[in-house]
Motif scaffolding. Structure first.
Motif, PDB file in Angstrom:
ATOM      1  N   ASN A  36      34.269  71.823  43.211  1.00  0.00           N
ATOM      2  CA  ASN A  36      34.851  70.932  42.197  1.00  0.00           C
ATOM      3  C   ASN A  36      34.084  70.936  40.887  1.00  0.00           C
ATOM      4  O   ASN A  36      34.092  69.939  40.164  1.00  0.00           O
ATOM      5  CB  ASN A  36      34.951  69.514  42.730  1.00  0.00           C
ATOM      6  CG  ASN A  36      35.974  69.419  43.842  1.00  0.00           C
ATOM      7  OD1 ASN A  36      37.047  70.008  43.734  1.00  0.00           O
ATOM      8  ND2 ASN A  36      35.653  68.734  44.902  1.00  0.00           N
ATOM      9  N   PHE A  37      33.400  72.014  40.609  1.00  0.00           N
ATOM     10  CA  PHE A  37      32.674  72.234  39.344  1.00  0.00           C
ATOM     11  C   PHE A  37      31.522  71.250  39.145  1.00  0.00           C
ATOM     12  O   PHE A  37      30.425  71.649  38.797  1.00  0.00           O
ATOM     13  CB  PHE A  37      33.585  72.187  38.107  1.00  0.00           C
ATOM     14  CG  PHE A  37      35.030  72.523  38.368  1.00  0.00           C
ATOM     15  CD1 PHE A  37      35.357  73.683  39.072  1.00  0.00           C
ATOM     16  CD2 PHE A  37      36.063  71.701  37.957  1.00  0.00           C
ATOM     17  CE1 PHE A  37      36.673  74.008  39.349  1.00  0.00           C
ATOM     18  CE2 PHE A  37      37.383  72.021  38.237  1.00  0.00           C
ATOM     19  CZ  PHE A  37      37.679  73.173  38.927  1.00  0.00           C
ATOM     20  N   ASN A  38      31.815  69.949  39.278  1.00  0.00           N
ATOM     21  CA  ASN A  38      30.790  68.925  39.110  1.00  0.00           C
ATOM     22  C   ASN A  38      30.064  68.991  37.785  1.00  0.00           C
ATOM     23  O   ASN A  38      28.858  68.760  37.717  1.00  0.00           O
ATOM     24  CB  ASN A  38      29.769  68.987  40.254  1.00  0.00           C
ATOM     25  CG  ASN A  38      30.373  68.627  41.588  1.00  0.00           C
ATOM     26  OD1 ASN A  38      31.470  68.072  41.626  1.00  0.00           O
ATOM     27  ND2 ASN A  38      29.699  68.949  42.660  1.00  0.00           N
ATOM     28  N   LEU A  39      30.778  69.302  36.717  1.00  0.00           N
ATOM     29  CA  LEU A  39      30.153  69.189  35.397  1.00  0.00           C
ATOM     30  C   LEU A  39      29.899  67.719  35.122  1.00  0.00           C
ATOM     31  O   LEU A  39      30.678  66.863  35.536  1.00  0.00           O
ATOM     32  CB  LEU A  39      31.071  69.774  34.321  1.00  0.00           C
ATOM     33  CG  LEU A  39      31.255  71.285  34.368  1.00  0.00           C
ATOM     34  CD1 LEU A  39      32.162  71.729  33.222  1.00  0.00           C
ATOM     35  CD2 LEU A  39      29.931  72.017  34.296  1.00  0.00           C
ATOM     36  N   PHE A  40      28.812  67.425  34.418  1.00  0.00           N
ATOM     37  CA  PHE A  40      28.501  66.027  34.107  1.00  0.00           C
ATOM     38  C   PHE A  40      29.541  65.522  33.113  1.00  0.00           C
ATOM     39  O   PHE A  40      29.604  65.984  31.972  1.00  0.00           O
ATOM     40  CB  PHE A  40      27.091  65.906  33.540  1.00  0.00           C
ATOM     41  CG  PHE A  40      26.047  66.514  34.438  1.00  0.00           C
ATOM     42  CD1 PHE A  40      26.076  66.255  35.801  1.00  0.00           C
ATOM     43  CD2 PHE A  40      25.058  67.345  33.949  1.00  0.00           C
ATOM     44  CE1 PHE A  40      25.143  66.802  36.657  1.00  0.00           C
ATOM     45  CE2 PHE A  40      24.119  67.902  34.794  1.00  0.00           C
ATOM     46  CZ  PHE A  40      24.156  67.635  36.148  1.00  0.00           C
ATOM     47  N   SER A  41      30.355  64.570  33.543  1.00  0.00           N
ATOM     48  CA  SER A  41      31.552  64.261  32.761  1.00  0.00           C
ATOM     49  C   SER A  41      31.249  63.450  31.505  1.00  0.00           C
ATOM     50  O   SER A  41      32.094  63.327  30.646  1.00  0.00           O
ATOM     51  CB  SER A  41      32.594  63.570  33.626  1.00  0.00           C
ATOM     52  OG  SER A  41      31.998  62.503  34.323  1.00  0.00           O
ATOM     53  N   GLN A  50      35.957  75.113  33.223  1.00  0.00           N
ATOM     54  CA  GLN A  50      34.894  74.257  33.749  1.00  0.00           C
ATOM     55  C   GLN A  50      34.001  75.030  34.716  1.00  0.00           C
ATOM     56  O   GLN A  50      32.787  74.900  34.692  1.00  0.00           O
ATOM     57  CB  GLN A  50      35.490  73.050  34.484  1.00  0.00           C
ATOM     58  CG  GLN A  50      36.124  72.049  33.554  1.00  0.00           C
ATOM     59  CD  GLN A  50      36.436  70.721  34.256  1.00  0.00           C
ATOM     60  OE1 GLN A  50      35.609  70.162  34.958  1.00  0.00           O
ATOM     61  NE2 GLN A  50      37.637  70.227  34.075  1.00  0.00           N
ATOM     62  N   PHE A  58      29.754  74.670  42.628  1.00  0.00           N
ATOM     63  CA  PHE A  58      30.517  73.874  43.593  1.00  0.00           C
ATOM     64  C   PHE A  58      32.020  74.100  43.454  1.00  0.00           C
ATOM     65  O   PHE A  58      32.510  74.481  42.394  1.00  0.00           O
ATOM     66  CB  PHE A  58      30.242  72.386  43.367  1.00  0.00           C
ATOM     67  CG  PHE A  58      28.803  71.994  43.545  1.00  0.00           C
ATOM     68  CD1 PHE A  58      28.348  71.527  44.761  1.00  0.00           C
ATOM     69  CD2 PHE A  58      27.907  72.103  42.497  1.00  0.00           C
ATOM     70  CE1 PHE A  58      27.022  71.158  44.938  1.00  0.00           C
ATOM     71  CE2 PHE A  58      26.576  71.745  42.657  1.00  0.00           C
ATOM     72  CZ  PHE A  58      26.136  71.266  43.871  1.00  0.00           C
TER      73      PHE A  58
END
Lengths: 292, 223
Positions: A137-142, A194, A135
């Motif tokens: 906006n990366f959308n790594l699980f924060s 990220q 994505f």
């Protein structure tokens, strides 16, 4: 710190016994000075063939009265890299999101790997395991460390047992050059880092197809190269990729085919040379004049 | 009579009462958390009737004073439905319903504060809806919800005092009985206030500790 990285990088090259080429052969254009990918991202060279991987037929998507996609036909073959360009609001992201069912098509059909995405009976969760998505906006699980981010879905969905998933995660991290960040949290990393981890997270599921939704648009300019390098490596290894991007240099270097999507239609498509050097339609000519 | 003597003499009454206060409070927040979760998921549900039930529940509770709710549960239910219950039971029901409704809204705002992209990323990896909720959305929502949740727990503890009106034998009720005999209004109520103050201070310390523990900081947000 820099020294240890250097060492692992060299060790990596020496210890790598696979017969795939080691470093990036073309470190040109964007990110030539960036640390490049030191190992292949996936375990084997994937086959390239005429076998269709993604077949889109008459795809229409509208939100209420607003038609965003007005009938898209597209076939992507195994190992092909398709780059989608076009003006904002032209439906590029929406098209990509339809391919893994994040958006539901209004009509038309989408087949990925033989599974009919548009069929209500299809188990989308199962099909999505085979389609990686990256994505803007990366959308790594924060709330999870980098390693947990990569391991979560493979372990939860029982793709690998936990110990093996951890190995896979570390291997992928090494391959995107971020082994030292395994225990960091996403907010401690730069955007480029990220995004490389987001790519590793998608690859951990062993997907057949990768979708990239403007993967470099949210990055600071100096970080674009490191992400594109990972994507180039992936393309070289034979991954089937559909990439929405504004990076025309990347499209020219890496794409097998460039699609110009405008106002909900595929307005023009062809090889990078055809699209960038000999654009036919006036709309594409205007678009290129504006972005190049 | 000196204030410390009053403290000493009223203490047995007040300790008795405070035990009931704590019991009613703890049972109510446990039921309230469960009710709140269910009501919150109902409000976020795709199924319209469930959404409607969740909405009506929260609307009724937030739209009426707790003292009226307590009268309805204790006197009303007994008269209209023949449901006779002890003041403590009626008190716990009222408190739980109340706490649940406010917690539902706290949970909902927590869930809605989790960026949509988190959910999409999980779904695109092939994780199902329920799994995404449990593994990705709720843990992050919980972080956001901890401070207002603790706040609601504090409010619920203090609200137990309202239930003295239906005769729940909690600390204020006991204090009133003591005062009827000894007429030490000032000293006794100061003492009652101290009981609340001590427990709520402990609660605030615990909340600070949890916030630190789960890394509640503003940097944790995604760009």
């Amino acid at each position: 710190m820099a020294e240890t990285n250097e060492k692992t990088f060299v060790e990596e090259l020496r210890s790598d016994d696979s017969n795939t080429p080691k470093a990036m052969p073309y470190a040109t254009g964007y990110g030539a000075d960036e640390p490049t990918v030191s190992m292949p991202l996936i375990d084997e060279q994937l086959p390239k063939s005429d076998k269709p991987k993604v077949i889109v037929d008459g795809l229409v998507k509208s939100f209420g009265d607003l038609a965003v996609l007005k009938g898209i036909d597209l076939t992507v073959t195994e190992g092909e890299v398709v780059v989608i360009i076009g003006p904002s609001g032209g439906g590029k992201s929406c098209f990509l999101r339809c391919l893994n069912g994040l958006e539901t098509a209004s009509s038309g059909s989408i087949k990925v790997d033989g599974y009919e995405i548009t069929d209500k009976k299809t188990d989308l969760n199962k099909v999505r395991r085979n389609i990686g998505m990256v994505f803007q906006n990366f959308n790594l699980f924060s709330h999870m460390t980098v390693k947990k981010n990569i391991m979560l879905a493979p372990v939860d969905l029982k793709v690998y047992p936990k110990a093996e998933a951890e190995e896979v995660a570390m291997k992928l991290l090494r391959r995107v050059g971020l082994e030292s960040k395994a225990d960091a949290y996403p907010h401690q990393l730069s955007g480029g880092q990220q995004q490389r981890i987001a790519i590793a997270r998608a690859l951990a599921m062993n997907p057949d197809v990768m979708l990239f939704d403007e993967p470099t648009s949210a990055l600071d300019p100096e970080m674009v190269g490191e992400v594109l390098n990972v994507m180039k490596e992936l393309a070289r290894e034979g991954m089937t990729m559909i990439v929405v991007t504004h990076e025309m240099g990347f499209a020219r270097d890496v794409a097998d085919r460039v699609i110009f999507l405008s106002e909900g239609y595929i307005a023009e498509q062809g090889t990078p040379e055809e699209i960038f050097d000999h654009p036919k339609s006036s709309r594409l000519q205007e678009f290129l004049a504006a972005v190049l | 009579m000196n204030i410390f003597d009053t403290f000493r003499e009223s203490l047995p009454y007040l300790v008795d009462g405070f035990q009931v206060t704590l019991l009613a409070w703890i049972v109510s927040i446990i039921i309230g958390v469960l009710l709140g979760l269910v009501a919150c998921l109902m409000r976020l549900s795709k199924i319209a009737p469930l959404r409607g039930i969740g909405w009506v529940y929260i609307w009724l509770i937030r739209g009426t004073p707790m003292i009226v709710q307590a009268f309805v549960v204790y006197f009303g239910f007994s008269q209209a439905l023949g449901l006779r219950m002890s003041p403590l039971t009626a008190g716990i029901i009222t408190l739980s319903l109340n706490c649940g409704a406010y917690l539902a809204e706290i949970f909902r705002s927590g869930i809605q504060a989790v960026p949509k992209g988190q959910e999409e990323a999980a779904r695109s990896l092939g994780m199902g809806k329920a799994r995404t909720m449990m593994r990705i959305v709720l843990p992050q929502a919980f972080k956001v919800a901890v401070p207002p949740m603790v706040n609601q727990f504090i409010i619920t503890l203090k609200d137990t005092s309202i239930l003295t009106v239906i005769g729940m034998p909690e600390i204020v009720n006991e204090a009133q009985q003591y005062i009827m005999i000894h007429l030490d209004y000032f000293e006794t109520y100061i003492c009652v206030a101290l009981f609340y103050l001590v427990v709520i201070s402990l609660l605030m310390l615990l909340s600070n500790y949890i916030e630190k523990k789960i890394g509640y900081d503003r940097k944790g947000r995604q760009a």
